[in-house]
Design a protein around this motif. Structure first.
Motif, PDB file in Angstrom:
ATOM      1  N   LEU A  92       3.309  12.907 -28.035  1.00  0.00           N
ATOM      2  CA  LEU A  92       3.647  12.359 -26.730  1.00  0.00           C
ATOM      3  C   LEU A  92       4.233  10.961 -26.868  1.00  0.00           C
ATOM      4  CD1 LEU A  92       0.308  13.327 -24.931  1.00  0.00           C
ATOM      5  CD2 LEU A  92       2.484  14.573 -24.802  1.00  0.00           C
ATOM      6  N   PRO A  93       5.036  10.526 -25.910  1.00  0.00           N
ATOM      7  CA  PRO A  93       5.551   9.152 -25.955  1.00  0.00           C
ATOM      8  C   PRO A  93       4.389   8.162 -25.817  1.00  0.00           C
ATOM      9  CG  PRO A  93       6.081  10.187 -23.862  1.00  0.00           C
ATOM     10  CD  PRO A  93       5.549  11.264 -24.739  1.00  0.00           C
ATOM     11  N   PRO A  94       4.377   7.092 -26.591  1.00  0.00           N
ATOM     12  CA  PRO A  94       3.238   6.174 -26.602  1.00  0.00           C
ATOM     13  C   PRO A  94       3.108   5.294 -25.364  1.00  0.00           C
ATOM     14  CG  PRO A  94       4.957   5.368 -28.047  1.00  0.00           C
ATOM     15  CD  PRO A  94       5.384   6.729 -27.616  1.00  0.00           C
ATOM     16  N   GLN A  95       4.188   5.100 -24.620  1.00  0.00           N
ATOM     17  CA  GLN A  95       4.129   4.194 -23.468  1.00  0.00           C
ATOM     18  C   GLN A  95       4.539   4.849 -22.156  1.00  0.00           C
ATOM     19  OE1 GLN A  95       6.426   0.684 -24.389  1.00  0.00           O
ATOM     20  NE2 GLN A  95       4.920  -0.066 -25.855  1.00  0.00           N
ATOM     21  N   ASP A  96       5.400   5.834 -22.215  1.00  0.00           N
ATOM     22  CA  ASP A  96       5.911   6.470 -20.998  1.00  0.00           C
ATOM     23  C   ASP A  96       4.938   7.563 -20.543  1.00  0.00           C
ATOM     24  OD1 ASP A  96       7.293   7.715 -18.984  1.00  0.00           O
ATOM     25  OD2 ASP A  96       9.181   7.876 -20.083  1.00  0.00           O
ATOM     26  N   THR A  97       3.953   7.166 -19.749  1.00  0.00           N
ATOM     27  CA  THR A  97       2.906   8.112 -19.360  1.00  0.00           C
ATOM     28  C   THR A  97       3.397   9.161 -18.364  1.00  0.00           C
ATOM     29  OG1 THR A  97       2.141   6.458 -17.746  1.00  0.00           O
ATOM     30  CG2 THR A  97       0.987   6.555 -19.853  1.00  0.00           C
ATOM     31  N   LYS A  98       4.437   8.849 -17.599  1.00  0.00           N
ATOM     32  CA  LYS A  98       5.000   9.850 -16.681  1.00  0.00           C
ATOM     33  C   LYS A  98       5.634  10.989 -17.467  1.00  0.00           C
ATOM     34  CE  LYS A  98       5.808   6.861 -12.674  1.00  0.00           C
ATOM     35  NZ  LYS A  98       6.809   6.340 -11.708  1.00  0.00           N
ATOM     36  N   THR A  99       6.376  10.626 -18.516  1.00  0.00           N
ATOM     37  CA  THR A  99       6.967  11.661 -19.367  1.00  0.00           C
ATOM     38  C   THR A  99       5.886  12.430 -20.109  1.00  0.00           C
ATOM     39  OG1 THR A  99       9.010  10.387 -19.647  1.00  0.00           O
ATOM     40  CG2 THR A  99       8.544  12.077 -21.288  1.00  0.00           C
ATOM     41  N   ALA A 100       4.848  11.716 -20.537  1.00  0.00           N
ATOM     42  CA  ALA A 100       3.737  12.387 -21.227  1.00  0.00           C
ATOM     43  C   ALA A 100       3.088  13.422 -20.315  1.00  0.00           C
ATOM     44  CB  ALA A 100       2.706  11.355 -21.681  1.00  0.00           C
ATOM     45  N   ALA A 101       2.862  13.059 -19.042  1.00  0.00           N
ATOM     46  CA  ALA A 101       2.271  14.001 -18.090  1.00  0.00           C
ATOM     47  C   ALA A 101       3.175  15.213 -17.899  1.00  0.00           C
ATOM     48  CB  ALA A 101       2.022  13.303 -16.758  1.00  0.00           C
ATOM     49  N   GLU A 102       4.482  14.964 -17.851  1.00  0.00           N
ATOM     50  CA  GLU A 102       5.446  16.056 -17.686  1.00  0.00           C
ATOM     51  C   GLU A 102       5.424  16.985 -18.905  1.00  0.00           C
ATOM     52  OE1 GLU A 102      10.272  16.694 -16.983  1.00  0.00           O
ATOM     53  OE2 GLU A 102       9.397  14.675 -17.000  1.00  0.00           O
ATOM     54  N   GLU A 103       5.387  16.406 -20.101  1.00  0.00           N
ATOM     55  CA  GLU A 103       5.378  17.215 -21.313  1.00  0.00           C
ATOM     56  C   GLU A 103       4.092  18.036 -21.430  1.00  0.00           C
ATOM     57  OE1 GLU A 103       6.216  14.810 -24.709  1.00  0.00           O
ATOM     58  OE2 GLU A 103       8.242  14.274 -24.029  1.00  0.00           O
ATOM     59  N   ILE A 104       2.968  17.443 -21.033  1.00  0.00           N
ATOM     60  CA  ILE A 104       1.707  18.190 -21.047  1.00  0.00           C
ATOM     61  C   ILE A 104       1.761  19.342 -20.055  1.00  0.00           C
ATOM     62  CG2 ILE A 104      -0.747  18.053 -20.432  1.00  0.00           C
ATOM     63  CD1 ILE A 104      -0.753  15.231 -21.655  1.00  0.00           C
ATOM     64  N   ASP A 105       2.281  19.082 -18.869  1.00  0.00           N
ATOM     65  CA  ASP A 105       2.403  20.126 -17.844  1.00  0.00           C
ATOM     66  C   ASP A 105       3.291  21.265 -18.337  1.00  0.00           C
ATOM     67  OD1 ASP A 105       0.935  20.139 -15.558  1.00  0.00           O
ATOM     68  OD2 ASP A 105       2.575  19.536 -14.229  1.00  0.00           O
ATOM     69  N   GLN A 106       4.410  20.915 -18.949  1.00  0.00           N
ATOM     70  CA  GLN A 106       5.320  21.936 -19.470  1.00  0.00           C
ATOM     71  C   GLN A 106       4.649  22.749 -20.571  1.00  0.00           C
ATOM     72  OE1 GLN A 106       8.731  19.622 -20.636  1.00  0.00           O
ATOM     73  NE2 GLN A 106       9.587  19.530 -18.566  1.00  0.00           N
ATOM     74  N   TRP A 107       3.857  22.050 -21.377  1.00  0.00           N
ATOM     75  CA  TRP A 107       3.178  22.762 -22.461  1.00  0.00           C
ATOM     76  C   TRP A 107       2.137  23.726 -21.898  1.00  0.00           C
ATOM     77  CZ3 TRP A 107      -1.211  24.145 -24.887  1.00  0.00           C
ATOM     78  CH2 TRP A 107      -1.096  24.540 -26.224  1.00  0.00           C
ATOM     79  N   LEU A 108       1.371  23.276 -20.900  1.00  0.00           N
ATOM     80  CA  LEU A 108       0.347  24.142 -20.303  1.00  0.00           C
ATOM     81  C   LEU A 108       0.953  25.313 -19.546  1.00  0.00           C
ATOM     82  CD1 LEU A 108      -2.097  21.385 -18.977  1.00  0.00           C
ATOM     83  CD2 LEU A 108      -2.467  22.900 -20.938  1.00  0.00           C
ATOM     84  N   ALA A 109       2.216  25.146 -19.130  1.00  0.00           N
ATOM     85  CA  ALA A 109       2.890  26.220 -18.382  1.00  0.00           C
ATOM     86  C   ALA A 109       3.489  27.281 -19.304  1.00  0.00           C
ATOM     87  CB  ALA A 109       3.990  25.623 -17.505  1.00  0.00           C
ATOM     88  N   ARG A 110       3.427  27.060 -20.596  1.00  0.00           N
ATOM     89  CA  ARG A 110       3.953  28.059 -21.533  1.00  0.00           C
ATOM     90  C   ARG A 110       3.187  29.374 -21.404  1.00  0.00           C
ATOM     91  NH1 ARG A 110       4.649  25.059 -27.421  1.00  0.00           N
ATOM     92  NH2 ARG A 110       6.225  23.533 -26.814  1.00  0.00           N
TER      93      ARG A 110
END
Length: 426
Positions: A359-377
């Protein structure tokens, strides 16, 4: 080195093992030393573990217990992650004095001292010299680089003293064990010979975390407030260097995305109230962000079995990329995909195997998006990632295999009688 050490062969060594923060599986926290020591005992060696009894229960006198064949010498030196840095230094000093006195009395063929803290080198060297045996030194974190990087060590004189202690530890070690390639490089850069450094990372307990034998719903039954929502779990210390505040911001961003994910922290530490307050102010506490107390190591498989994604977090410092966090390897062993917010060798393994994501170390909005996309797999894809995590644990980080490698190093050094660099010098 004394002839007795060399004539004993590779079996039946008497090992004095120094670790200030030794834990059994009934305690919370890392159990690397316990797991390594019990395997040394099973291999036919006698292990005396010298450690601290950190509970503030009023204990005044040292005492001894036997844990799976390990003779554990507990020295009452209260300590917790909530202590100020100055209080920790006092605890380090108290343990140095008490452990040096005790370890020097123990019959030994080799001394094995494991950091942190770096001050463990002092009783290690003292005991090794008194017993006229070699010392092997294990580097779990690159001190003093980390406390300097996070601002815990600022005084120029203190920094000079810490660097001198680092050189002293390496100079008096017959061999150095580093927990990651980056730590090995740091040891070599400090002037230690490359051929006397071995990398033995934290390891995966394949039997304890066997996903086939764990109740995946046990943790949810204990916490019905989690319902059946996807779980993203951080298990471990909430210290300044761990940066768990990051997860609060991720949870807030996920809430804004109307994500169903729950973010769970199981642990404690100096920053616990800071994290709790931040979660309260962000409006996520007990909604999609939950804080639970630490659990004994024996119960950790149930926590990870319930997780859809396990986390390893650190503040955004390149110095942390060399870490070898237990939680990363526990997650792999449990077959739980892992997400980390830093680069380095662990990120390389995740990219290579598909066992998780960085995950990106500082961009928590992008991190949340990437986690959501991963959970939606699709479920099959997420299960494949879990299988890749378990396969990585089995093929590269098996605790049995890495413990055997450590045993071979200790046996070789004890029998070969390798002399510490600069032995006898101050």
């Amino acid at each position: 080195m004394r002839a007795a050490s060399q004539s004993k062969g590779t079996k039946g060594l008497r090992i004095t093992y120094l670790h200030q923060y030794f834990n059994t599986p009934d305690m919370s926290g890392g159990t690397r030393s316990y797991e390594m020591a019990r395997r040394l005992v099973a291999r036919g060696h006698e292990v005396n573990m010298v450690t601290s009894w950190r509970s503030q229960d009023g204990a005044k006198k040292p005492f001894v217990t036997v844990e799976d064949g390990i003779r554990v010498h507990w020295l009452p030196v209260p300590y917790s992650n909530t202590m100020r840095y100055s209080q920790r230094l006092v605890a380090f000093a108290r343990f140095v004095m008490a452990s040096a006195k005790l370890a020097a009395k123990l019959p030994s063929d080799i001394v094995f001292a494991t950091s942190t803290p770096l001050t463990i080198a002092l009783p290690g060297v003292f005991a090794a010299r008194r017993r006229r045996v070699p010392m092997v030194f294990e580097v779990r974190d690159l001190w003093p680089e980390l406390p300097i990087a996070i601002g815990a060590l600022r005084n120029p004189l203190a920094i000079r003293a810490a660097r001198a202690l680092e050189r002293f530890a390496y100079r008096n070690a017959a061999h150095v064990v580093a927990l990651s390639p980056g730590m090995r490089d740091g040891v070599v850069q400090a002037g230690y010979p490359t051929n006397q450094v071995s990398v033995i990372p934290n390891s995966a307990d394949l039997s304890l975390f066997d996903p086939a034998g764990v109740d995946t719903q046990a943790f949810r039954r204990l916490h019905p407030e989690l319902e059946q929502r996807p779980l993203v779990v951080y298990t471990g210390t909430m210290g300044k260097i761990n940066g768990v505040r990051y997860l609060v911001d991720v949870a807030a961003a996920a809430r804004d995305r109307a994500s169903e994910a729950c973010f769970v922290v199981v642990g404690s530490g100096q920053q616990e109230e800071v994290v709790r307050q931040a979660a309260c102010e962000a409006g996520v506490l007990d909604r999609n962000f939950f804080l639970y107390p630490p659990v004994p190591k024996r119960d950790m498989p149930q926590v990870l079995a319930a997780a859809d994604l396990a986390l390893s977090l650190f503040v955004d410092l390149p110095a942390m990329w060399a870490n070898s966090a237990n939680k990363f390897f526990d997650a792999l062993a449990s077959g739980t995909p892992v997400a980390i917010n830093y680069g380095g060798w662990q990120a390389d393994w995740l990219h290579k195997t598909g066992a998780g994501l960085a995950l990106p170390p500082q961009d928590t909005k992008t991190a949340a998006e990437e986690i959501d996309q991963w959970l939606a797999r699709p479920r099959a894809e997420r299960q494949k990632a879990g299988g890749a995590a378990r396969a990585l644990a089995e093929q590269e980080f098996s605790r049995d295999d890495l413990a055997a490698r450590l045993a071979e190093i200790l046996e070789s050094v004890a029998v070969g009688g390798a002399s510490p660099l600069g032995a006898g010098s101050s």
